[in-house]
Design a protein around this motif. Sequence first.
Motif, PDB file in Angstrom:
ATOM      1  N   TYR A 128       1.558 -14.995  10.878  1.00 49.08           N
ATOM      2  CA  TYR A 128       2.129 -15.998  11.521  1.00 49.08           C
ATOM      3  C   TYR A 128       3.184 -16.915  10.585  1.00 49.08           C
ATOM      4  N   LEU A 172       4.276 -12.324  14.589  1.00 49.06           N
ATOM      5  CA  LEU A 172       5.383 -13.073  15.222  1.00 49.06           C
ATOM      6  C   LEU A 172       6.774 -12.833  14.580  1.00 49.06           C
ATOM      7  N   PHE A 187       5.959 -10.922  19.834  1.00 48.72           N
ATOM      8  CA  PHE A 187       4.604 -10.413  19.387  1.00 48.72           C
ATOM      9  C   PHE A 187       4.436  -9.080  19.087  1.00 48.72           C
ATOM     10  N   ARG A 226       4.863  -3.849  21.133  1.00 48.16           N
ATOM     11  CA  ARG A 226       5.362  -5.354  21.358  1.00 48.16           C
ATOM     12  C   ARG A 226       4.419  -5.582  22.523  1.00 48.16           C
ATOM     13  N   GLY A 233       6.929 -14.078  22.874  1.00 50.66           N
ATOM     14  CA  GLY A 233       6.050 -14.202  21.834  1.00 50.66           C
ATOM     15  C   GLY A 233       5.491 -15.522  21.753  1.00 50.66           C
ATOM     16  N   CYS A 236       2.558 -16.089  23.762  1.00 51.79           N
ATOM     17  CA  CYS A 236       1.275 -15.350  23.366  1.00 51.79           C
ATOM     18  C   CYS A 236       0.887 -16.091  21.794  1.00 51.79           C
ATOM     19  N   ALA A 237       1.665 -16.795  21.196  1.00 54.77           N
ATOM     20  CA  ALA A 237       1.317 -17.626  20.138  1.00 54.77           C
ATOM     21  C   ALA A 237       0.438 -18.624  20.266  1.00 54.77           C
TER      22      ALA A 237
END
Lengths: 397, 372
Positions: A128, A172, A187, A226, A233, A236-237
């Motif tokens: 990250y 990421l 992601f 992916r 992404g 998702c994060a």
Amino acid sequence: MNLTFSPEEQAFRAQVRRFLADALPGDIRERVRLGRHLRADDHLRWQNILSAQGWLAANWPTEHGGPGWGPVERHIFDEECAAAHAPTVVPFGVNMVAPVIMKFGSPEQQQHYLPRILSNQDWWCQGYSEPGAGSDLAGLNTRAVREGDHYIVNGQKTWTTLGQHANMLFCLVRTNPDAKKQAGISFLLIDMQSPGITVRPIITLDGAHEVNEVFLDNVRVPVENRVGEEGQGWTCAKFLLTHERTGIAGLGHAKQALRHLKSLASRIEHRGKPLLALPSFRLRVVKAELELMALEVTNLRVIAATRDGGAPGAESSLLKVRGSELRQELSELTRRALGPAALPFFPDFLHGDAPLDDANAQSASASAQYFNRRKLSIYGGANEIQKSIVAKTILEM
Amino acid sequence: MDFALTDEQRMLEETLTRLVADQVSPTQRRAMLDAPRQAPSTLWRTFAELGLLHMPFSEAVGGLGGDGTDLMIIMQALGRGLVPEAYVAGLVLPGQLLALTANSVQQTRWLAPLLEGEHQLALAWQEHGARYDAFAVSTQAIKHNVQWRLTGRKDVVLNLEAAAAYLVTARLESGKLGLFILPAGTPGLSLHLYRTMDDQAAGDLTLDDVTLPDENCLSEDVSEALIDVLALGRAALCADAIGAMEEACDQTLAYLKDRKQFGLPLATFQALQHRMVDMHLHLEQSRSMAILACTSLSLPADERDYKIAAAKAYCGESARFIAEQAIQLHGGMGMTEECHVAHYAKHLVMFDHYLGDSDYHLETVSDQLSVA
């Protein structure tokens, strides 16, 4: 309103306690109790025991092999684990990437990765933060350029906890540099054996090798790795971060630390009396006790709300701020309680396998842990970030 | 483990919140504070009609048998509106002591009308120089045949002016603590009336050889009942403070969003945002402690008193913090009589002092700290 656990919940607690007493290997318990770093094998041995019991994936629904616990059971389990000096489960696979794969992953990704997490076949780490993107995570620069069926990834990740043991990285990356900050992020799941990946240790101020830098130099990642759509992404994060903050108050650890502190301060003598009788010291212990009582009820309020169908929201920011402050205070008081005994630093004992005489061993970790605990108010979104989240989401400022 | 309210409790909360919003605006509150104190107010009579005065008492003495959660709901609503009615001082404390000590004749005479809203009472438990120690009592009661003679002085008796009678603790010849009920106007009593820092009616009560018939003695050993009642009062006050803290936070937040400096709303400045969040953190942690206090009332006395002392100490410090921040964030406005939040600030500081401040309660927690 009532704050008592039901008879079923109390029976569950007893069951967890019995299991921990029987199943936790003595050498691992001792390493945790003395604050020594665990070797990769220690983590794996314990997680295999949990896996065999069906309790590794405490957050997972039964359809994926979880125990089907609610928030109350998970809370009880965490609390009992901390009290028994059981290692914390390495969260990156089971608690962090797994929920993302369940929510956003393809059926193929779910079938491939989830069983491997459950059986400890894969050790995941987190890609990250970057040198230029800490609290401002969306400012990340690691680039992924599509080339046929692959992304070519170039960049640098940092603060990758236990990356030295990992074989998988969730990461990421910026797939579209022209889109607005959050919109150009994807992601990716990356095999750590891929050519072009270099892991370099970062030694923290307590002498530990817990975190790493990960360099990605023309790393080829199959497009099928992916999760979700390209550019999705950030969704998702954010989803992952709410899971990261659940249980982040570390209440079980705070309770254990306070018990330890009180026991220590009533055994250690100061001018012929227990240290705990020294008014200036005692007052700080009393205040820590009050803060813990308040935090415990706040935590139960959040757990009850989650159990009754609410989502953990900004209250988890509150728990994170106050929980980290309390744990830091307890580590400070433990160090002070030991006094001169907290001064010697034995890195080979704490971070390796070197032997140490018992008297020094009992107090060896206090200072290192005090310095290590500074991370609690920095990671998972620094406490100042948490306050800004509360200001924005709850107070709408 | 359950933090949800029952349907009845939600209804109670809604009814009371609406009532307070309708009848206790800042202007109405000022008028209520300035009104003569002797007769029960219109609002108090409405409380009686709604059963609020019966709520915290057991069915055995004619109450509704409400629990700690019911009490918390009522107190929080009263605190939120800064309602100038002596619910704790004039009803809960003296009423609960009567419920625990009075015989049926005494209950009929004093408790029944209290619950009907016909009169209010006051509890005189505090003495000069004794700070918050309810057992450092030098007022004396000596028995002569069938009469008692009381001499001494009680300080900062809340609701003194409005009370039809005063419950007074006094040291007996046995060394035990006795409890007496003294009707207003009893010869030998003198009152020095004043307001507290937050405008509550209070006063000192001097007893100069007051003669009382034996039927006015409620108990010749009131210690245990007094401890129970003080615990109840402290839990109730914590809930009242939560209501006041909520409102102080809300008003401060609204002010920050509204007030502009340097061309921008104050709410856009990060230093002020984080201060506001700190107030919110104090509020939520204190709410947890107030819940702990109000759900501890049925526990064994030792455990109950430990938790309630912890809650009162914690809420006391938070109350002071929120009061100070509310004034600071309102800037010069917060310093004025006209600014409503200033009255919340005063009430919150008063709360810390009332029935023992945070130092007093921290000492209790410290003395009983478990080391196991």
